[in-house]
Motif scaffolding. Structure first.
Motif, PDB file in Angstrom:
ATOM      1  N   ALA A 151      -7.151   6.171   6.985  1.00 34.95           N
ATOM      2  CA  ALA A 151      -6.979   4.739   7.246  1.00 34.95           C
ATOM      3  C   ALA A 151      -8.188   4.267   8.037  1.00 34.95           C
ATOM      4  O   ALA A 151      -8.516   4.844   9.066  1.00 34.95           O
ATOM      5  N   ARG A 170       5.937  -7.592  -0.262  1.00 35.51           N
ATOM      6  CA  ARG A 170       5.571  -6.248  -0.714  1.00 35.51           C
ATOM      7  C   ARG A 170       4.502  -6.328  -1.807  1.00 35.51           C
ATOM      8  O   ARG A 170       4.785  -6.174  -2.996  1.00 35.51           O
ATOM      9  N   VAL A 171       3.290  -6.583  -1.386  1.00 37.24           N
ATOM     10  CA  VAL A 171       2.200  -6.560  -2.365  1.00 37.24           C
ATOM     11  C   VAL A 171       0.920  -6.030  -1.721  1.00 37.24           C
ATOM     12  O   VAL A 171       0.561  -6.403  -0.608  1.00 37.24           O
ATOM     13  N   LYS A 210      -0.684  -7.740   6.190  1.00 37.59           N
ATOM     14  CA  LYS A 210      -1.177  -7.876   7.569  1.00 37.59           C
ATOM     15  C   LYS A 210      -1.790  -9.266   7.754  1.00 37.59           C
ATOM     16  O   LYS A 210      -1.078 -10.201   8.084  1.00 37.59           O
ATOM     17  N   VAL A 224       0.846  -1.200   0.000  1.00 43.87           N
ATOM     18  CA  VAL A 224       0.000   0.000   0.000  1.00 43.87           C
ATOM     19  C   VAL A 224       0.879   1.247   0.000  1.00 43.87           C
ATOM     20  O   VAL A 224       0.505   2.285  -0.533  1.00 43.87           O
ATOM     21  N   ASN A 228      -4.495   3.424  11.971  1.00 46.31           N
ATOM     22  CA  ASN A 228      -3.263   3.036  12.659  1.00 46.31           C
ATOM     23  C   ASN A 228      -2.650   4.345  13.161  1.00 46.31           C
ATOM     24  O   ASN A 228      -2.496   5.250  12.346  1.00 46.31           O
TER      25      ASN A 228
HETATM   26  C1  LIG Z   1      -2.864   2.048   7.535  1.00 49.32           C
HETATM   27  C2  LIG Z   1      -1.701   1.400   6.858  1.00 49.32           C
HETATM   28  N1  LIG Z   1      -1.606   1.461   5.524  1.00 49.32           N
HETATM   29  C3  LIG Z   1      -0.590   0.886   4.874  1.00 49.32           C
HETATM   30  C4  LIG Z   1       0.407   0.210   5.552  1.00 49.32           C
HETATM   31  C5  LIG Z   1       1.541  -0.377   4.766  1.00 49.32           C
HETATM   32  O1  LIG Z   1       1.103  -1.431   4.012  1.00 49.32           O
HETATM   33  P1  LIG Z   1       2.066  -2.166   3.002  1.00 49.32           P
HETATM   34  O2  LIG Z   1       2.910  -3.126   3.778  1.00 49.32           O
HETATM   35  O3  LIG Z   1       1.101  -2.854   2.073  1.00 49.32           O
HETATM   36  O4  LIG Z   1       2.886  -1.127   2.299  1.00 49.32           O
HETATM   37  C6  LIG Z   1       0.359   0.119   6.921  1.00 49.32           C
HETATM   38  C7  LIG Z   1       1.433  -0.587   7.649  1.00 49.32           C
HETATM   39  O5  LIG Z   1       1.618  -0.501   8.820  1.00 49.32           O
HETATM   40  C8  LIG Z   1      -0.719   0.732   7.595  1.00 49.32           C
HETATM   41  O6  LIG Z   1      -0.808   0.692   8.928  1.00 49.32           O
END
Ligand SMILES: Cc1ncc(COP(=O)(O)O)c(C=O)c1O
Length: 358
Positions: A150, A217-218, A209, A81, A154
């Protein structure tokens, strides 16, 4: 001397504490046991020839699209992401544009947006980190070009009402609205179907997650097909590597693995929240795979005490409104038992429970 652009020179830096992460890692919201064994088996089958080729993203995008109930033209696979956020910023933002975020939140929205020269406006969350819908709407201007939320958030685990997110998209048609559903599997609610009627709405999902694939990394970005064509233009054709592309369909097919993991996390989340309640430690009810709690001035001793017992938790004190707070990831039932045992010992050892009782 060669100088980076002014927007880059003044960028906030994001250095996640990655060094020395031996032990039970409850500090990064990862899956605590990793991906499905079927994914690992697929990984072991990969040949030199598979890896000699440039990766082909489209066939896997078709599989991911069908899994999520969208058209392939409405989905882009990304290098996590993180990259989806970056691509959205590169597609829509120019120097001087305005970006709205709600703080505290995930750091990459500010970094990717500010790198374009856009002005990032941080709207503080409301009491108990509730989603500040009125304050956010009041900051929308004709220059607003991105609003990133988000959901669940987070580091708080708090959620916004889906109706509020859609209202933002309606009230700011000149802006891209990113609803980052990185923790979707632990929550279960999504705005995804709404993008068909709201061409400025984008949804991001990650496989880092619940799927336990952070190292691959996807992730994926979803939205209106015409808008996604623009985002695709900015993306490198090989942004997702061949290993991730080979394994993702297997991960998507093993729904049972995700379900049993998510069930354990939800159960563990309730147990951890009950424990904090019993100990009188303030915490925020979470819809994600982590809980944020305010340990207060004893926080350094708490983090050290947990580390001494082989458990890493994340200090979030520097986030807006999070003084004295730690964020603890929830994993399997076994990991939750270990966590709760260590937590009781450490709270007792540092006198946190007595301090609360007084
Ligand atoms: C809200 C949120 N978005 C994106 C990410 C990152 O995701 P990715 O590992 O797919 O880059 C995180 C990682 O902690 C996150 O908490």
């Amino acid at each position: 001397m060669l100088e980076a652009r002014p927007a880059v020179r003044t960028l906030p830096t994001y250095h996640p504490p990655l060094g020395g992460r031996d032990g039970l890692r409850l500090d990064f919201n990862e899956n605590t046991v990793g991906c499905s064994p079927r994914v690992l088996a697929r990984l072991r089958e990969l040949t030199a020839e598979d890896l000699a080729r440039y990766p082909e993203r489209e066939p896997v995008e078709a599989i991911a699209a069908s899994h999520l109930g969208v058209e392939p033209s409405e989905l882009l696979l990304s290098n996590g992401v993180d990259e989806a956020i970056h691509l959205l910023c590169e597609t829509f933002l120019e120097s001087g544009d305005e970006v709205l975020i709600v703080v505290p939140t995930f750091a990459m929205y500010e970094i990717s947006a500010a790198a374009t020269g856009a002005r990032v406006i941080a709207v503080p969350a409301g009491e108990n980190f509730c989603f500040p819908i009125s304050a956010l709407l009041s900051r929308v201007t004709p220059r607003t070009r991105l609003i990133a939320v988000a959901n669940p958030n987070n580091p708080t685990g708090a959620v916004a009402e889906l109706a509020d997110l859609l209202e933002i998209a309606r009230r700011a048609p000149q802006a891209a609205i990113l609803v980052d559903e990185a923790y979707f599997e632990f929550y279960g609610k999504t705005v995804l179907p709404a993008f068909r009627g709201l061409p400025n709405l984008f949804v991001a999902r990650t496989f880092s997650k619940a799927y336990g694939m952070a190292g691959f990394r996807v992730g994926t970005l979803l939205g209106d097909a015409a808008q996604m064509t623009m985002v695709r233009r900015v993306s490198s054709p090989y942004n997702v590597n061949a290993i991730a592309l080979a394994c993702l369909p297997i991960a998507l097919a093993d729904d049972g693995y995700i379900q049993q993991y998510v069930a354990q996390v939800r159960e563990g989340r309730t147990q951890l929240e009950d424990e904090f309640r019993n100990c009188g430690i303030p915490f925020w009810p979470s819809e994600a795979n982590f809980v944020l709690a305010r340990i207060g001035p004893l926080k350094p001793a708490f983090v050290d005490g947990m580390r001494a017992r082989g458990i890493l938790v994340r200090d979030r004190s520097r986030d807006y409104g999070c003084e004295g707070c730690v964020r603890i990831t929830i994993g399997t039932a076994e990991h939750t038992s270990r966590l709760l045992a260590a937590l009781r010992e450490v709270l007792e050892e540092i006198g946190a429970t007595e301090a609360r009782a007084q």
